[in-house]
Design a protein around this motif. Structure first.
Motif, PDB file in Angstrom:
ATOM      1  N   LEU A  96      39.773  50.319  37.965  1.00 29.55           N
ATOM      2  CA  LEU A  96      39.211  48.992  39.082  1.00 29.55           C
ATOM      3  C   LEU A  96      38.871  49.723  40.496  1.00 29.55           C
ATOM      4  O   LEU A  96      37.973  48.954  41.064  1.00 29.55           O
ATOM      5  N   GLU A  97      40.370  50.601  40.097  1.00 31.22           N
ATOM      6  CA  GLU A  97      39.851  51.619  42.001  1.00 31.22           C
ATOM      7  C   GLU A  97      37.935  51.971  41.990  1.00 31.22           C
ATOM      8  O   GLU A  97      37.425  52.016  42.741  1.00 31.22           O
ATOM      9  N   VAL A 100      35.339  48.603  41.556  1.00 31.26           N
ATOM     10  CA  VAL A 100      35.253  47.843  42.751  1.00 31.26           C
ATOM     11  C   VAL A 100      35.441  48.060  43.876  1.00 31.26           C
ATOM     12  O   VAL A 100      35.240  47.029  44.885  1.00 31.26           O
ATOM     13  N   ASN A 101      36.256  49.298  43.938  1.00 29.78           N
ATOM     14  CA  ASN A 101      36.686  49.584  45.795  1.00 29.78           C
ATOM     15  C   ASN A 101      35.196  50.424  46.184  1.00 29.78           C
ATOM     16  O   ASN A 101      34.829  51.200  47.045  1.00 29.78           O
ATOM     17  N   ALA A 104      30.794  49.307  43.685  1.00 29.27           N
ATOM     18  CA  ALA A 104      30.418  48.193  44.428  1.00 29.27           C
ATOM     19  C   ALA A 104      30.073  48.261  45.254  1.00 29.27           C
ATOM     20  O   ALA A 104      29.387  46.950  46.400  1.00 29.27           O
ATOM     21  N   LYS A 105      30.224  49.554  46.516  1.00 29.20           N
ATOM     22  CA  LYS A 105      30.699  48.884  48.231  1.00 29.20           C
ATOM     23  C   LYS A 105      30.095  50.292  48.882  1.00 29.20           C
ATOM     24  O   LYS A 105      29.310  49.632  49.956  1.00 29.20           O
ATOM     25  N   TRP A 141      35.528  38.779  35.813  1.00 38.93           N
ATOM     26  CA  TRP A 141      36.852  39.325  36.857  1.00 38.93           C
ATOM     27  C   TRP A 141      35.328  39.855  38.122  1.00 38.93           C
ATOM     28  O   TRP A 141      35.648  40.190  38.867  1.00 38.93           O
ATOM     29  N   LEU A 142      34.777  41.257  37.050  1.00 40.72           N
ATOM     30  CA  LEU A 142      33.558  42.132  37.715  1.00 40.72           C
ATOM     31  C   LEU A 142      32.626  41.018  38.679  1.00 40.72           C
ATOM     32  O   LEU A 142      31.791  41.888  39.557  1.00 40.72           O
ATOM     33  N   HIS A 144      32.951  38.413  39.888  1.00 37.68           N
ATOM     34  CA  HIS A 144      33.536  38.395  41.665  1.00 37.68           C
ATOM     35  C   HIS A 144      33.836  39.132  42.489  1.00 37.68           C
ATOM     36  O   HIS A 144      33.616  38.905  43.183  1.00 37.68           O
ATOM     37  N   VAL A 145      32.747  39.856  41.982  1.00 38.40           N
ATOM     38  CA  VAL A 145      32.469  41.479  43.287  1.00 38.40           C
ATOM     39  C   VAL A 145      31.049  41.990  43.626  1.00 38.40           C
ATOM     40  O   VAL A 145      31.050  42.183  42.480  1.00 38.40           O
ATOM     41  N   LEU A 148      28.039  44.618  42.129  1.00 39.31           N
ATOM     42  CA  LEU A 148      28.340  44.431  40.736  1.00 39.31           C
ATOM     43  C   LEU A 148      26.973  43.461  40.354  1.00 39.31           C
ATOM     44  O   LEU A 148      27.127  42.697  40.985  1.00 39.31           O
TER      45      LEU A 148
END
Lengths: 333, 396
Positions: A96-97, A100-101, A104-105, A141-142, A144-145, A148
């Motif tokens: 996930l790191e 998500v971090n 995605a960013k 989960w994903l 929500h980001v 993505l």
């Protein structure tokens, strides 16, 4: 040699064909994952691709999802088009790191100067007796980001077209594939084609209720609609296909027509797809057209059990959809 | 900023008021203090004054609308403030204009049957009903727990209007229930169903009282007194003598009141009011008469203030002027007694061994048995009778 324009392929075969065509068309495309090489993938999706494209393009990774996902993100940043397979979607928790971090960013944090054209594939869902750590549906989960895109193709046709669209996409796209769908057969054109991300599709037109479903639940909803049509209940079934970004227009138009909404999904019911769609409708112009409470049918608030009877009971089944929709239409809810 | 004109709270337990009259319309110029509309509460009509100078605009509550207390019903715009363009604080509360929490705009409901019976209906049913100007309360819902669904509304719309089909009863008219009538109904049902009443009657000899009244009223410069003024005073003095009857039942205990505050029933068009004369026992008859007259005039003009009818420890209801000889009245809770007074009539009376013509006034005392037992009620009625029959005791 003329290949027939449309053949019947399984969902897994459709994925493999999409991957091969993407690698044929673009040397930047390569595959990563655990046991996707000689073994052919835990669900035999990559099959013999390693023999056709070599170990540099069909790359076995160690059992170290975080590190491997970091390699994939780095490769995407460096201009490659990696397609990363998790052996089970559950194992994505380890990565996930990176998802998500980082993935995605990065585009947003670098002012749009770079993007992360990464595709990740997540074999998901219950029904295979694989118990709590190998059966989850974590797509919410994903979804929500921001940053993505999350898709849940439900047919062989859609998985091929959406996977190709995902590989084209300049941003990270998360592809959730229900494990029970891999053997499902359907017509698939031989030529490469794209099915757009972010567009839902009405699988069955109806006037009595809008059933919004994802992944394998689309098929259960269609079976339920068939049974209900024998009772005079005319259900419309919408295959959401993309969880982020959601195609709100298709759902709003449908609810304005039918006045009723049911959301059917395998992920845990609370704070899942149904919560989002229900709230979206309540906020939309379709609110004034609702003629019944909104129904959510989702996964139980529990880890997926190993016991096959309980496993089946923990996610919506066709007969449950029939019963609950019937209750709603006959005014018992 | 435009000045909000809100529906004020004029009564302690008031949650909403009905706008009964607008004295201004959009665009009228008003001065601070000018009456701009009237509201009807349970008991009275109240005038509401302009809170500032300017031009009235954005009147949002029609006559008959039930408006929650504190909600803006109009605005007063100052010089140069554009009625159309200006954003009102309650319309779009933004972080910038929200200096103090303002009451949120509340949907103004048409006056129907109170807010307790808001019909359950789906959004679609409401939408269709709204489009056809249909009151949902008039519909029966076929959904769970009586929920009105679109189908119910459509069915209602597709059946011909009931008045066209068959008037429910051609020989009767449906009179809408106003706030006063509803309050009367609720309070009397409450009284008759929860207060254990019993009744005591006495025929009072009023010959001396009538004579005394005639004498007083013949004197130039003295206030004119009615029989009822004497009755009010006599009941107050009687309650002083029997203080356990000047009381109210409550779950916490029986409240015994120190002063005797007498509610006087005043009939008005469409109902009645019971304004209160306070500390009657300490006031001379002339003052009691003057106060009753003022209160009765205000009641008939529907200008009573809430403080005029709040409280009261007993009530006098007099139907003598209609020729009623005797009747029993319903207690006005939380009071424990009410005295029903009939007409003074000439009738044969037994005096010693003879029958002669006398004048009698039938009085019936209704008592709340939780507070006043039979013997206490009897003492009270006897004390009253004794005062009425020796009216000089009411003067000194």
């Amino acid at each position: 040699m003329n290949a027939p324009a449309i053949r019947e392929l399984s969902y897994a075969q459709a994925i493999q064909e999409a991957l091969a065509q993407a690698m044929d068309a673009d040397p930047r495309v390569f595959l990563m994952g655990e046991d996707i090489g000689v073994y052919g993938g835990a669900f035999q999706v990559t099959g013999d691709l390693v023999h056709r494209y070599g170990e540099d393009r069909v790359m076995d990774t160690p059992i170290a999802e975080l590190g491997a996902a970091g390699v994939a993100v780095g490769a995407a940043l460096a201009g490659c088009r990696p397609v990363f397979e998790f052996q089970f979607s559950d194992f994505s928790a380890l990565a996930l790191e990176q998802i998500v971090n980082q993935a995605a960013k990065i585009r947003f944090m670098l002012g749009g100067k770079v993007s992360v054209p990464l595709v990740m594939r997540f074999p998901a869902g219950s029904g295979t007796g694989a118990a709590a750590q190998h059966s989850q549906s974590l797509e919410a989960w994903l979804a929500h980001v921001p940053g993505l895109k999350v898709i849940q193709p439900s047919t062989p046709y859609d998985i091929k077209g959406m996977l190709l669209a995902a590989i084209d996409d300049p941003d990270p796209v998360m592809v959730f594939e229900h494990k029970l769908l891999y053997k499902m057969k359907g017509d698939v054109p031989a030529e490469p084609y794209r099915v757009p991300i972010g567009k839902a599709i009405v699988r069955r037109a109806g006037t009595g209720i809008s059933i919004v479903a994802t992944s394998i639940m689309v098929h259960r909803a269609l079976e339920a609609a068939e049974i209900l049509s024998g009772e005079g209940i005319d259900a419309e079934v919408i295959d959401l296909r993309t969880l982020r970004p959601i195609d709100t227009a298709t759902i709003i138009a449908s609810v304005k027509k039918t006045g009723r909404l049911a959301c059917v999904y395998e992920g845990v019911k609370t704070l899942g797809m149904g919560a989002e769609i229900s709230a979206m409708i309540a906020e939309s112009e379709a609110f004034d057209y609702l003629d019944a409470p909104i129904l959510r049918l989702g996964g139980a608030e529990a880890p997926i059990p190993y016991n096959p009877v309980l496993e089946k009971a923990s996610v919506p089944q066709t007969e449950v959809i029939v019963a609950r929709v019937r209750d709603l239409l006959q005014g018992r809810i | 900023m435009p000045i909000e004109v809100i529906l004020p709270k004029v009564d302690m337990d008031m949650a909403a008021g009905t706008i009964s009259r607008w004295l201004v319309k959009d665009g009228d110029r008003v001065k601070k203090g000018a009456t701009i509309f009237e509201i009807e509460t349970d008991k009275s009509t109240m005038e509401v004054e302009a809170p500032g100078d300017g031009t009235i605009g954005r009147i949002s509550a029609e006559v008959g609308a039930v408006v929650p207390v504190g909600v803006a019903v109009a605005f007063i715009f100052g010089e140069g403030e554009d009625v159309g363009a200006i954003r009102l604080p309650t319309e779009a509360p933004t972080a910038k204009t929200q200096d103090a929490p303002k009451p949120q705009p509340v949907a103004i409901m048409p006056a129907t049957n109170g807010d307790s019976s808001k019909p359950r209906a789906t959004p679609l049913a409401r939408r269709i009903a709204r489009a056809h100007g249909l009151e949902l309360a008039a519909l029966a819902g076929s959904g769970p727990r009586g929920r009105i669904r679109a189908e119910d509304v459509q069915q209602h719309l597709s059946t011909p209007a009931p008045e066209a089909k068959a008037p429910p009863a051609a020989d009767s008219d449906l009179i809408p229930i106003d706030t006063m009538r509803r309050t009367i109904a609720e309070r009397l049902v409450f009284s008759k169903t929860t207060v254990p009443h019993f009744y005591l009657g006495a025929a009072c000899d009023v010959e001396r009282l009538l004579k005394l009244r005639q004498e007083i009223n013949a004197v130039e410069g003295l206030p004119k007194l009615s029989v009822n003024d004497f009755v009010v005073k006599a009941l107050a003095l009687a309650l002083r003598q029997v203080p356990e009857a000047n009381a109210s039942w409550s779950d916490a205990g029986i409240q015994r009141h120190r002063s005797v505050d007498v509610s006087v029933a005043v009939a008005v068009e469409g109902g009645l009011f019971t304004p209160v004369v306070r500390a009657v026992e300490a006031k001379p008859l002339g003052q009691i008469a003057a106060e009753i007259k003022t209160l009765a005039d205000r009641a008939k003009a529907r200008k009573l203030l809430p403080s005029d009818y709040a409280g009261g420890t007993t009530t006098v209801s007099n139907l003598g002027m209609y020729g009623v000889e005797s009747f029993a009245a319903i207690i006005n809770p939380p009071q424990a007694t009410i005295l029903a007074v009939g007409a003074a009539t000439r009738q044969p009376v037994v005096a010693g061994d003879e029958i002669r013509i006398g004048t009698r006034m039938e009085c019936t005392l209704s008592c709340d048995h939780r507070v006043v037992d039979g013997a206490v009620g009897a003492q009270l009625l006897a004390a009253f009778r004794s005062l009425i029959e020796q009216p000089l005791r009411l003067l000194v």
